[in-house]
Design a protein around this motif. Sequence first.
Motif, PDB file in Angstrom:
ATOM      1  N   TYR A 149       8.568  81.323  46.224  1.00 38.49           N
ATOM      2  CA  TYR A 149       7.363  81.001  45.452  1.00 38.49           C
ATOM      3  C   TYR A 149       6.925  79.557  45.691  1.00 38.49           C
ATOM      4  N   ALA A 150       7.908  78.648  45.650  1.00 37.06           N
ATOM      5  CA  ALA A 150       7.576  77.229  45.823  1.00 37.06           C
ATOM      6  C   ALA A 150       7.074  76.954  47.240  1.00 37.06           C
ATOM      7  N   GLY A 151       7.708  77.567  48.246  1.00 38.88           N
ATOM      8  CA  GLY A 151       7.322  77.322  49.624  1.00 38.88           C
ATOM      9  C   GLY A 151       5.950  77.832  49.970  1.00 38.88           C
ATOM     10  N   ASN A 152       5.495  78.829  49.252  1.00 39.64           N
ATOM     11  CA  ASN A 152       4.163  79.390  49.510  1.00 39.64           C
ATOM     12  C   ASN A 152       3.143  78.945  48.470  1.00 39.64           C
ATOM     13  N   ASP A 153       3.520  77.939  47.677  1.00 39.83           N
ATOM     14  CA  ASP A 153       2.618  77.367  46.675  1.00 39.83           C
ATOM     15  C   ASP A 153       2.080  78.454  45.726  1.00 39.83           C
ATOM     16  N   LEU A 154       2.993  79.316  45.285  1.00 39.93           N
ATOM     17  CA  LEU A 154       2.599  80.434  44.421  1.00 39.93           C
ATOM     18  C   LEU A 154       2.941  80.210  42.952  1.00 39.93           C
ATOM     19  N   TRP A 155       3.408  79.003  42.618  1.00 38.99           N
ATOM     20  CA  TRP A 155       3.849  78.779  41.247  1.00 38.99           C
ATOM     21  C   TRP A 155       2.755  78.976  40.206  1.00 38.99           C
ATOM     22  N   PRO A 156       1.566  78.422  40.382  1.00 42.15           N
ATOM     23  CA  PRO A 156       0.544  78.573  39.327  1.00 42.15           C
ATOM     24  C   PRO A 156       0.217  80.027  38.995  1.00 42.15           C
ATOM     25  N   ALA A 170      -3.828  84.617  43.944  1.00 41.11           N
ATOM     26  CA  ALA A 170      -2.897  84.636  45.075  1.00 41.11           C
ATOM     27  C   ALA A 170      -3.385  85.492  46.232  1.00 41.11           C
TER      28      ALA A 170
END
Length: 451
Positions: free
Chosen positions: A88-95, A37
């Motif tokens: 988290y989802a909006g910044n593509d931080l899920w993985p 990240a």
Amino acid sequence: MTGSGSGGGGNGRTARLLARVAVLCAVGSLVVLVATAGLASALVIVAGLAGTAVMAAGVWWALTHHGAMRLLGALLAVAAPVGVVVIYAGNDLWPPVLAAMSLWAAALACGRAALRRDRPPRTMRGRPAGPLRRPVLIMNPRSGGGKVEKFGLVAKAEALGASVVLLDPSEHQDVTEIARRAVADGADLLGVAGGDGTQALVAAVAAQQDVPFLVIPAGTRNHLAMDLGLDRADPALSLDALTDGVELRIDLGRVAGRAFVNSVSFGVYAAIVQDPAYRDAKAATALSAMPDLLLGYEGARLTARAGGEELTDPQAVLVSNNPYAAGDLLAAGRRPRLDGGTLGVFGVKVAGVAQAAELALRGGQAEAVTVLAAREVEVTADAASIPVAVDGEALVLDVPVRCAISAGALRVRVPRDRPGTQPALPPLGWRRVGRLALGRTPAQRAAVDDV
């Protein structure tokens, strides 16, 4: 009762291995977050902590207010975690978040397992129990929503040679007198299928007359049965103790001349229990009373004294027959032992939103929580009498209220074959885990822990 060794042999090697895995997973969670990240890892941490704090604040407002403020607090409690998910989802931080959370969960599990193996708790050991001539069981048909009838306890007990006294729900009966009369008529065991309050009354007679006591978990919560390692899913299995049982020696609590098997509560919970509506509508009654009790309470101010320590103005105090596991609030419902000869004291004093948030983040280690242990506890107040809940039963007692422990006072007969108790989760101290991972001796670890 026997003790287990600490940190030696196979347990010691396994504990060190688990501690090393815990440290690696904890470090790995941070490395994965930063490596995948980058600078956004700070956003992950800040958003998670902020979401938890806002959720805790929302819960606090929901508990301490009526009307619109309660609704606002409930909305915050729900919106905070949803907001974190959106960030988290909006910044593509899920993985990276999922990977880091998985490693952190593994670190917590391995760390607790390591500490549990490093210092195994002493366990209660039973001794063989001889045959019974005239066991008498007192059963409350209303307890637990009718478990006596649902599990056919009367017929099964009588088939095993027990005499059953079935209480009449339509009228008040003196359970203590029934138990005393049973012993006078030759009973060599007293048992109860009912709630913890009824169990305490009969247990007091059993201890006084030195006859074994049998617990049949036919109540709603069955706290004592849980800590004795009984099968709470099927109360009938406890009847196996009549023909194939072992005997334990456990402690019995005393408060103002009355016995208790689990706990005595003062403050918020004790005041809620006094409400006649509580028995039939527990959640609704508690929610209705919480705001006045937590913020606008004008009743007695409590002071609890135990082992030279003093807790002033707590909102709630729980004095238990042996300490509850208090490493974190999730474990506080279980007592690792019932034969330690000490009372547990668990006090909560939350002054506002900040302490409520800390309580959510740190659990039993928060500043709002006080955990003590002593052989005697005295609770005083600026009033002549205070509400008290003894094993869930509502009483009003004159102050000072004194609690004490009678070590080994109660002989409890349990089935030889039973599920057993689950070890309590120890408080997770990363300093202890780190020292264990480095292979320090128990003495070196103890010295560090005492610092």
